[in-house]
Design an enzyme around this catalytic site. Structure first.
Site, PDB file in Angstrom:
ATOM      1  N   LYS A  88       0.833  -1.203   0.000  1.00 60.43           N
ATOM      2  CA  LYS A  88       0.000   0.000   0.000  1.00 60.43           C
ATOM      3  C   LYS A  88       0.871   1.259   0.000  1.00 60.43           C
ATOM      4  O   LYS A  88       1.920   1.299   0.655  1.00 60.43           O
ATOM      5  CB  LYS A  88      -0.902  -0.043   1.234  1.00 60.43           C
ATOM      6  CG  LYS A  88      -1.914   1.081   1.370  1.00 60.43           C
ATOM      7  CD  LYS A  88      -2.732   0.864   2.635  1.00 60.43           C
ATOM      8  CE  LYS A  88      -3.726   1.973   2.913  1.00 60.43           C
ATOM      9  NZ  LYS A  88      -4.500   1.734   4.160  1.00 60.43           N
ATOM     10  N   SER A 163      -9.243   2.086   3.528  1.00 57.51           N
ATOM     11  CA  SER A 163      -8.403   2.774   2.576  1.00 57.51           C
ATOM     12  C   SER A 163      -7.446   1.851   1.820  1.00 57.51           C
ATOM     13  O   SER A 163      -6.733   2.300   0.921  1.00 57.51           O
ATOM     14  CB  SER A 163      -7.585   3.830   3.324  1.00 57.51           C
ATOM     15  OG  SER A 163      -6.720   3.237   4.286  1.00 57.51           O
ATOM     16  N   SER A 187      -9.504  -0.080   7.813  1.00 57.28           N
ATOM     17  CA  SER A 187      -8.986   0.029   6.451  1.00 57.28           C
ATOM     18  C   SER A 187      -8.461  -1.259   5.840  1.00 57.28           C
ATOM     19  O   SER A 187      -8.155  -1.289   4.651  1.00 57.28           O
ATOM     20  CB  SER A 187      -7.891   1.096   6.391  1.00 57.28           C
ATOM     21  OG  SER A 187      -8.434   2.380   6.555  1.00 57.28           O
TER      22      SER A 187
END
Length: 475
Positions: A88, A163, A187
């Site tokens: 990420k 996210s 997330s």
């Protein structure tokens, strides 16, 4: 709406008859160790898949294919040696920029990887690049203005959650079997629910913290990963644990079979007698019945939070945005340009600024909440609820074009369940045990007391075997 000739009603799948096939990470690593596959062959297959589907998904923030090819030449090490993955875009990776999903970040190439990225890759994984995220991970979708919208592979035009939505989209589509994520309010678990994946938020301290985590009054951000199978998640934590183990937490160890019969309490309320979306409620009730059929003792109970908890948590959450926008040059990067942040990030910062006098009391209550939450496990071994309060929304429901006040209320409605474990520090896992009428995944969350990931993984293995969830490999 059309996206390069593909309608929003179509699914995106990279699964094909190549070196990866429909295998999970454990199987790929086994075949690499057995010399049936070479890491270079596996990496090339994953790159080909990425190049084929990412123009539709828009999930790759920074491709690092050259570095992956060079890494694949070396002898694989670790339990997941040779398995391709993504990280990420909230962690530094040597040779890549780190943008946190924000137009305000300068494009600087990192000379070394963060402790969190190194820990993630220590299992033997090979990073193919970095994945999209919402700006600074501050909302539950992945539609940052920096990258544009990331699509849910189960249905284009819908959110993959956030996210860690870019990682989730690539795993669900079959580009890689697992990918990095982190979780400050859900997330990992939110995109796991939206994309039909396994998403475990570990106990606080199980893995290394991201930079500056110690400055926050309640350490809510935890590192982790997303996968399609429970055994991949279990294998990852076992592999990392062999290199770093927090002596204050019980060892997870090798998890390969169901455990003891459990006391499970489930709820679907989101506050003041209101319940989650009917399809999420149905998925949770179905999961409860499944657990009961397997011999567990299951009963409905009250939720482990109230409206005051949510008010306190979102004030704490807005403190993150305030710190980023007002102190970003000290906390994030000396060249950070706060004038370029999205309206939602700035709105959160202003929300905190307007309510800052209530922060000390909110922090005090959140710390007390953690102790009160742990006491729920005197009655139950596991708590169960929907992961999120509604099926995956269409793009624009939480996107950057939505006015702040509307977006904040929608965000609170969407994710009432997941912040509980970020505050308490305890582990929670989302399993894709339901499906909406539109054919989109719905997750059910299971939570255990601090340090008891093993119980969650044992139960998850049992549920996966009893009611296997669909993947896009079969679609």
């Amino acid at each position: 709406m059309r996206i390069e000739g593909v309608t929003t009603e179509e699914r995106v799948s990279a699964f094909c008859d190549d070196a990866l096939g429909a295998a999970d990470g454990v199987e790929i690593a086994h075949r690499v160790r057995a010399r049936e596959l070479h890491p270079a062959e596996v990496v090339e297959a994953a790159i080909a898949r990425a190049e084929r589907v990412d123009p539709l998904l828009n999930a790759i923030a920074v491709p690092l294919f050259g570095a992956a090819r060079r890494a694949a030449v070396r002898e694989p090490v670790g339990d997941l040696g040779g398995v391709p993955t993504f990280i990420k875009d909230t962690e530094e990776v040597a040779g890549s920029s780190m943008m946190f999903g924000s137009r305000g970040m300068p494009r600087k190439v990192a000379t070394k990887s963060s402790v969190c990225a190194e820990q993630f890759l220590s299992a033997g994984l090979i990073a193919l690049g970095k994945t999209t995220t919402s700006e600074f991970g501050l909302t539950g979708t992945t539609e940052a203005l920096l990258y544009g919208r990331t699509h849910n592979p189960w249905r284009l035009g819908f959110s993959p959650g956030g996210s860690s939505g870019g990682s989730a989209a690539l795993v669900a589509a079959g580009v890689v079997p697992l990918a990095h994520g982190n979780d400050g309010g859900g997330s990992i678990r939110i995109p796991a629910s939206c994309c039909g994946l396994v998403g475990l938020k570990p106990s606080r301290g199980r893995l290394a913290d991201m930079a500056h985590a110690e400055l926050f009054p309640v350490r809510i951000v935890h590192q982790g990963m997303l996968s399609r199978t429970v055994r991949d998640t279990a294998a990852y934590y076992r592999a990392v644990e062999q290199r770093y183990r927090n002596p204050k937490l019980p060892e997870i160890g090798l998890v390969s079979r169901p455990g003891r019969r459990l006391r499970i309490g489930f709820s679907t309320e989101i506050g003041e007698g209101a319940h989650a979306h009917p399809e999420c409620v149905a998925a949770t009730h179905d999961a409860a019945r499944l657990c009961e059929s397997l011999g567990h003792r299951v009963e409905e109970t009250s939720p482990p939070f109230d409206d005051a908890f949510h008010q306190d948590f979102f004030l704490l959450w807005s403190m993150l945005a305030f710190g980023i926008t007002r102190l970003g040059r000290h906390l994030v990067d000396p060249d950070f340009d706060s004038s370029q942040v999205e309206a939602f990030t700035e709105g959160l910062a202003r929300f905190f600024q307007s309510n800052a006098l209530g922060a000390p009391a909110a922090i005090w209550r959140l710390r007390r909440f953690a102790r009160r939450y742990e006491r729920r496990f005197e009655e139950f071994d596991v708590l169960m609820n929907p992961t999120v309060a509604m099926p995956p929304p269409e793009h624009g429901f939480l996107g950057p074009e939505v006015p702040f006040d509307t977006a904040l209320e929608r965000f609170k409605w969407f994710v009432p369940f997941t912040p509980v474990q970020n505050t308490s520090g305890g582990p929670a896992i989302s399993l894709p045990l339901g499906q909406s009428k539109q054919g989109l995944p719905i997750g059910v969350q299971l939570a255990a007391p601090m340090g008891d990931e093993r119980t969650l993984l044992e139960l998850a293995l049992e549920l996966e075997a009893a009611s296997p969830w669909p993947t896009l490999a079969e679609a």
